[in-house]
Motif scaffolding. Sequence first.
Motif: not given
Length: 171
Positions: A118-123, A126-130, A159-169
């Motif tokens: 769900e969180l990856v889908g909200a990215l 391009l960020t989600a695809h990477v 990748l940094t952006k997506s991992l930070a998003h996951l950690r936060r959420n």
Amino acid sequence: MHSDHPFLLTEESFRLLYLSLAKRLYRLCHYYLRDEEEAREIVQEVFRSFWERRADLRLSGPPEAYLIQSTKNLINRHFRDKSTHQAHLNEAAALRPVSEETTEQMVLFSQLSARIAELVGALPGLTAHVFRLSREQGLGNREIAVRLDISEKAVEYHLTKSLAHLRRNLE
């Protein structure tokens, strides 16, 4: 350590031997084991065995030398048994079938996987695809960069952006 003469041990001589040697044997055990309870148990076992076998003992040296050697032997057996026990645990863990996972663990894993999806889908696209190429398909940064025709720095950024998003959420 055997001779032709039996070792005569009275209760009083045993008590005196215990009083003179128990602390020394305890210190020896504790030095190697680093565990007070294990050290006490080994010292008790040495003296118990010595008392029970007193009629059959044939010592060629002083009883102190026999008791010290017996203590060293039990320390060695302790480590050998502990090593064998750990090896059995490791083997059992390696052989444990996946089906033994508890229902609770499977439910929690399923919930976590769904939340990550769900969180990856909200990215952003391009960020989600990477992220998916990296984590789900196991591609390296260089492979992702070539496949998407972007720089490796851009891959790292996404990748940094997506991992930070996951950690936060996920906290």
